[in-house]
Design a protein around this motif. Structure first.
Motif, short mmCIF file in Angstrom:
data_model
loop_
_atom_site.label_atom_id
_atom_site.label_comp_id
_atom_site.label_asym_id
_atom_site.label_seq_id
_atom_site.Cartn_x
_atom_site.Cartn_y
_atom_site.Cartn_z
N SER A 1 -4.80 1.05 -4.69
CA SER A 1 -5.24 1.14 -6.33
C SER A 1 -6.73 1.66 -6.29
O SER A 1 -7.42 2.06 -5.15
N SER A 2 -6.82 2.28 -7.56
CA SER A 2 -8.25 2.84 -7.58
C SER A 2 -9.41 2.07 -7.31
O SER A 2 -10.46 2.76 -6.76
N ASP A 3 -9.42 0.77 -7.28
CA ASP A 3 -10.68 0.10 -6.81
C ASP A 3 -10.40 -0.14 -5.24
O ASP A 3 -11.47 -0.91 -4.79
N GLU A 4 -9.48 0.32 -4.81
CA GLU A 4 -9.22 -0.14 -3.09
C GLU A 4 -9.15 -1.28 -3.06
O GLU A 4 -9.28 -1.87 -1.50
N ARG A 5 -8.94 -2.37 -3.74
CA ARG A 5 -8.87 -3.70 -3.47
C ARG A 5 -7.23 -4.26 -3.26
O ARG A 5 -6.81 -5.16 -2.67
N HIS A 6 -6.09 -3.24 -3.66
CA HIS A 6 -4.94 -3.60 -3.25
C HIS A 6 -4.27 -2.49 -2.77
O HIS A 6 -4.69 -1.17 -3.03
N LEU A 7 -3.29 -2.68 -2.17
CA LEU A 7 -2.33 -1.70 -1.51
C LEU A 7 -0.91 -1.69 -2.50
O LEU A 7 -0.42 -3.10 -2.22
N TRP B 1 -0.09 -5.79 -2.33
CA TRP B 1 -0.77 -6.58 -1.47
C TRP B 1 -2.23 -6.71 -1.59
O TRP B 1 -2.78 -5.42 -1.81
N GLY B 2 -3.03 -7.75 -1.60
CA GLY B 2 -4.45 -7.85 -1.58
C GLY B 2 -4.96 -7.71 -0.40
O GLY B 2 -4.43 -8.47 0.85
N LEU B 3 -5.91 -6.82 -0.42
CA LEU B 3 -6.35 -6.31 1.12
C LEU B 3 -7.59 -7.28 1.38
O LEU B 3 -8.10 -7.15 2.57
N GLN B 4 -7.94 -8.26 0.66
CA GLN B 4 -8.72 -9.14 1.21
C GLN B 4 -8.40 -10.34 1.91
O GLN B 4 -8.87 -11.14 2.64
N THR B 5 -7.12 -10.91 1.01
CA THR B 5 -6.58 -11.93 1.52
C THR B 5 -5.11 -11.79 2.49
O THR B 5 -4.71 -12.59 3.13
#
Length: 472
Positions: free
Chosen positions: A367-373, A385-389
């Protein structure tokens, strides 16, 4: 078709039939007299082929090719491949290739059809998954291509969608589905890959004829002559961050690097060892690039074309790559083994395995904010997919056919995804993150190791049958 024509043909006298299976007892039915006649249920027993050339030839609009030491057969209308030679009475689908309860066969006159054991019927139409009540619907569905869409990109201040197709054209769309300008024609040759220059003034495309073409985005026209070098279809492209070079990967097993101003090679071709090269991606700094292909391995290369590291862990072909973090410390890969994996790029250490898809993962993007794939799969779904969780966020976004490509604009407002059915679906990213309906939930946690599977199409190996279709 994006296949190696040197290894393909329209007819053959060889090929042992593997896994020939009778779906039902050999009940005799009246012979078909027209290609429009749909074989009835319980007619899936061995019969004589009635197309030109009979059993010694392939049905019309099929081709054969060799991959992984096996002979494969593809219906070019459906873009479906089989290990089994297409003959009436021979089951053609492989594991997980169709919805449970269905089988794929070919009629005596050479047309593919599908058997539905759930309601004991047959149909010319390929079965599509049911859409659960409450599932998110796309903001719009874009139609215009006459054949499947292999590649997507987003470009311009309006974040327009660009689509490259097997029909030999590249088209540009506003996100609400309206076309922008005239379509770009690639001399009638299928376009299998596309990449946008970082400054968004140019687009490079790769075609089934092995050539690259440079396009001026504003003018919508080809710049100069096609670039020649590859001996087989071009499957992947990437532009270096400084815009000074382009890397291309091909079914001929090589990566070539090009000067975008002159269209000439800037180094000798790299013999990758992948077999067919499906993915190539420059690091954020542009000091190296990664590649993936049929051999399940990710390889990292220096700017002077030296192999830096081999990353092993996937059990299927590597189809898509993306870097994470501005320093290029991490990389994600999507594979035919149905997983997405996160790697430490310096030493190839596997950090997480993302599970949830039930067929090959064809395309991944941050994603543009690099928080999700975001991932697109042959299981007809897009997943976030959440990249923190390290868990799946929201429900899968469902298509009616197997997905090949996705793209996310710089403003992150939407997800564009394209499938074999020639359509582009546009999804609201915000709505997708909030969606949690009543769909059957897959385990979205990132842990463990993937099970072995090779599930590919479009001139690629599919999962091999086990025990000659045991349990069919």
């Amino acid at each position: 078709m994006l296949h190696d024509k040197a290894k393909s043909g329209r007819s053959t006298k060889q090929g042992k039939v593997k896994g020939v299976g009778l779906v039902d007892s050999p009940t005799r039915v009246a012979p078909l007299t027209s290609v429009k006649d749909l074989p009835p249920y319980s007619a899936q027993h061995r019969q004589d082929a009635l197309w030109e050339g009979r059993d010694e030839a392939l049905p019309p609009q099929w081709h054969q090719f060799e991959a992984g030491g096996d002979m494969w057969y593809q219906d070019d209308n459906l873009l479906m491949g089989s290990l089994n030679r297409p003959l009436p009475g021979v089951r053609l689908d492989g594991p997980r290739q169709l919805i449970p309860g269905y089988e794929w066969h070919v009629s005596p006159l050479g047309r593919s059809y599908f058997v539905n054991h759930n309601i004991r019927t047959t149909s010319w139409k390929k079965p599509v998954p049911d859409r659960p009540v409450g599932s998110l619907t796309p903001e719009c569905i874009i139609e215009g291509h006459s054949k499947c869409i292999w590649s997507l990109a987003c470009v311009g201040t309006g974040c327009n969608i660009m689509s490259a197709s097997e029909d030999g054209s590249i088209r540009q769309w506003i996100s609400d589905g309206k076309p922008v300008g005239e379509l770009w024609r690639s001399d009638g040759v299928g376009v299998g890959s596309m990449a946008v220059c970082p400054d968004e003034t140019m687009v490079v495309s790769g075609s089934a004829d092995g050539r690259l073409r440079l396009w001026n985005v504003k003018e919508g026209s080809v710049v100069g002559d096609p670039w020649e070098g590859h001996s087989a279809p071009v499957r992947c492209l990437d532009w270096s961050p400084d815009t000074r070079e382009i890397a291309s990967g091909s079914q001929d097993g090589t990566i070539r690097r090009w000067n975008p101003i002159t269209g000439r090679h800037i180094a000798s071709p790299i013999e990758t060892g992948h077999g067919r090269v499906h993915a190539v991606k420059y690091s954020p700094q542009g000091d190296k690039f990664a590649s993936g292909g049929d051999d399940n391995i990710i390889r990292m290369w220096s700017k002077d074309s030296k192999l830096l590291i081999e990353i092993k862990g996937h059990d299927g072909p590597v189809y898509s790559l993306c870097w994470w973090a501005k320093d290029g410390a991490y990389m994600f890969s999507g594979s035919g083994d149905m997983t997405i994996r996160k790697w430490q790029s310096i030493d190839g250490k596997e950090l997480v395995v993302l599970r949830g898809h039930t067929r090959a993962v064809r395309s991944i993007s941050l994603s543009s904010d690099e928080r999700h794939l975001v991932s697109a799969s042959e299981d007809c779904s897009v997943r976030i997919w959440g990249l923190q969780t390290n868990e799946q966020v929201g429900d899968p976004l469902l298509h009616d056919d197997e997905l090949l490509a996705l793209a996310i604009p710089s403003d992150g407002r939407y997800i564009a995804s394209a499938a074999k059915d020639k359509k582009v679906y546009v999804w609201s990213f915000e709505a997708a993150l909030k969606q949690r309906g009543n769909q059957v939930r897959s385990d979205g946690k990132l842990k463990g190791h993937a099970s072995s599977s090779k599930d590919i199409f479009d001139g690629s190996p599919l999962p091999k049958r086990q025990a000659d279709n045991e349990g069919k």
